[in-house]
Design a protein around this motif. Structure first.
Motif, PDB file in Angstrom:
ATOM      1  N   LEU A  92      -7.906   9.475  -3.917  1.00 17.03           N
ATOM      2  CA  LEU A  92      -8.234   8.054  -3.789  1.00 17.03           C
ATOM      3  C   LEU A  92      -8.895   7.532  -5.048  1.00 17.03           C
ATOM      4  O   LEU A  92      -9.710   8.223  -5.667  1.00 17.03           O
ATOM      5  CB  LEU A  92      -9.193   7.838  -2.616  1.00 17.03           C
ATOM      6  CG  LEU A  92      -8.612   7.505  -1.243  1.00 17.03           C
ATOM      7  CD1 LEU A  92      -9.755   7.323  -0.252  1.00 17.03           C
ATOM      8  CD2 LEU A  92      -7.756   6.261  -1.273  1.00 17.03           C
ATOM      9  N   ASP A 132      -3.579   4.346  -2.010  1.00 17.64           N
ATOM     10  CA  ASP A 132      -4.473   3.219  -1.728  1.00 17.64           C
ATOM     11  C   ASP A 132      -5.348   3.416  -0.494  1.00 17.64           C
ATOM     12  O   ASP A 132      -6.451   2.873  -0.415  1.00 17.64           O
ATOM     13  CB  ASP A 132      -3.648   1.944  -1.510  1.00 17.64           C
ATOM     14  CG  ASP A 132      -2.782   1.618  -2.707  1.00 17.64           C
ATOM     15  OD1 ASP A 132      -3.339   1.451  -3.802  1.00 17.64           O
ATOM     16  OD2 ASP A 132      -1.543   1.557  -2.548  1.00 17.64           O
ATOM     17  N   ALA A 133      -4.855   4.154   0.494  1.00 17.55           N
ATOM     18  CA  ALA A 133      -5.585   4.295   1.755  1.00 17.55           C
ATOM     19  C   ALA A 133      -5.239   5.638   2.385  1.00 17.55           C
ATOM     20  O   ALA A 133      -4.106   6.111   2.282  1.00 17.55           O
ATOM     21  CB  ALA A 133      -5.229   3.159   2.709  1.00 17.55           C
ATOM     22  N   ASP A 139     -11.074   2.398  -2.863  1.00 14.60           N
ATOM     23  CA  ASP A 139      -9.981   2.465  -1.899  1.00 14.60           C
ATOM     24  C   ASP A 139     -10.505   2.907  -0.534  1.00 14.60           C
ATOM     25  O   ASP A 139     -11.650   3.347  -0.400  1.00 14.60           O
ATOM     26  CB  ASP A 139      -8.887   3.400  -2.408  1.00 14.60           C
ATOM     27  CG  ASP A 139      -8.138   2.779  -3.586  1.00 14.60           C
ATOM     28  OD1 ASP A 139      -7.910   1.561  -3.550  1.00 14.60           O
ATOM     29  OD2 ASP A 139      -7.801   3.504  -4.535  1.00 14.60           O
ATOM     30  N   ASP A 185       0.804  -1.219   0.000  1.00 12.36           N
ATOM     31  CA  ASP A 185       0.000   0.000   0.000  1.00 12.36           C
ATOM     32  C   ASP A 185       0.841   1.276   0.000  1.00 12.36           C
ATOM     33  O   ASP A 185       1.921   1.322   0.603  1.00 12.36           O
ATOM     34  CB  ASP A 185      -0.915   0.041   1.224  1.00 12.36           C
ATOM     35  CG  ASP A 185      -2.095  -0.901   1.122  1.00 12.36           C
ATOM     36  OD1 ASP A 185      -2.576  -1.129  -0.010  1.00 12.36           O
ATOM     37  OD2 ASP A 185      -2.541  -1.412   2.161  1.00 12.36           O
TER      38      ASP A 185
END
Length: 304
Positions: free
Chosen positions: A226, A209-210, A230, A144
């Motif tokens: 994002l 990703d996050a 996600d 990530d």
């Protein structure tokens, strides 16, 4: 330290009140250190009255390190004399940690390992557990790219370290004054403010990703960087739930805190402490916290 009504720092009073009772499944802790969190003065202001019941006089404070002084029935986890730390938030706001003694459920507490100071242990619980819950909710892995808004703050700094320990690439927003602080724990700093979205896209052209939001007011930026599907969480903005995110509020978790304390003992997690104040200066600690004048946790030395 007590207050008998909601208000600003002028409602705080240093007074003698009866020692807390110790019920079944509870431990009595002699407090050595506690620490200030913004929620302490927010609760005192009455801002959270719709959510949290208060029984006056209130002793504020939710973070604690100390020594087990007494045991209620059926508390095999601990013995008198054990050093423990806890995030000691209860269902009712009343008997907090800015005091000589606190009674709490045994499952809130974690043993303090050798080599971890009371100051480190007291500064860790709320921020450390909030960071842990955020990183776990995002299901961060070594594949990530993770964005942390306000990554140099109390929660963000600990979240950055925990995400790095999972092998993630971490990008954190902060002021230029804190760039070196984030680089030292393996994160990539990006200056917040106007043009943030563009700077984030430059820092992670392959996408993010996050996202964890530890400051509020950044939902628009989060959604811009994002991709579909996600993950994002916030501890400051419940509106994230309307956009597929999760609003988090940390829970007392002795087992989780024990894991964090072991990371501190191993040198894998650094607790940032700004200063140590005596119990009589809790109001000064609140002032510093409210005005953003502390770079790290404000620890209260109850023994001074």
């Amino acid at each position: 330290m007590t207050y008998y009504e909601y208000g600003d720092n002028d409602v705080l009073q240093l007074r003698d009140i009866p020692d807390p009772k110790v019920g079944p499944g509870q431990i009595l802790v002699r407090v050595t250190r506690a620490s200030v969190n913004p929620v302490d003065w927010k609760v005192m202001s009455g801002a959270l009255d719709s959510m949290l019941e208060a029984h006056f006089p209130v002793v504020p404070g939710w973070d604690v390190a100390g020594v087990v002084e007494g045991l209620g029935p059926d508390t095999p986890e601990f013995a008198v004399g054990d050093r423990v730390a806890a995030y000691a938030r209860k269902m009712v706001v009343s008997g907090g940690t800015f005091a000589e003694y606190i009674a709490m459920p045994a499952e809130f507490a974690a043993p303090i390992p050798e080599g971890v100071s009371d100051e480190q242990a007291a500064a860790l619980p709320l921020t450390g557990l909030t960071a842990k819950r955020s990183i776990e909710a995002l299901q961060v892995t070594d594949s990530d790219i993770v964005l942390l808004h306000a990554a140099s703050g109390g929660v963000g700094y600990l979240a950055a370290q925990q995400a790095v320990l999972r092998g993630a690439r971490v990008i954190g927003t902060c002021s230029p004054d804190n760039f070196d602080k984030l680089r030292a724990v393996g994160a990539t700093p990006v200056e917040y403010g106007d043009g943030l979205t563009e700077r984030l896209r430059e820092a992670a052209p392959e996408g993010i990703d996050a996202v964890a939001d530890f400051v509020g007011g950044v939902l628009g930026t989060t959604l811009e960087v994002l991709g579909d599907g996600d993950r994002h969480v916030s501890i400051a903005d419940p509106e994230v739930t309307e956009h597929g995110g999760r609003w988090l509020w940390v829970r007392p978790d002795g087992a989780g805190l024990a894991e964090l304390l072991q990371l501190v003992a191993a040198g894998d997690l650094t607790v940032d402490i700004d200063r140590i104040l005596p119990l009589g200066e809790v109001a000064e600690g609140f002032r510093l916290s409210r005005n953003g004048e502390a770079n790290g946790k404000i620890v209260i030395d109850v023994e001074r």
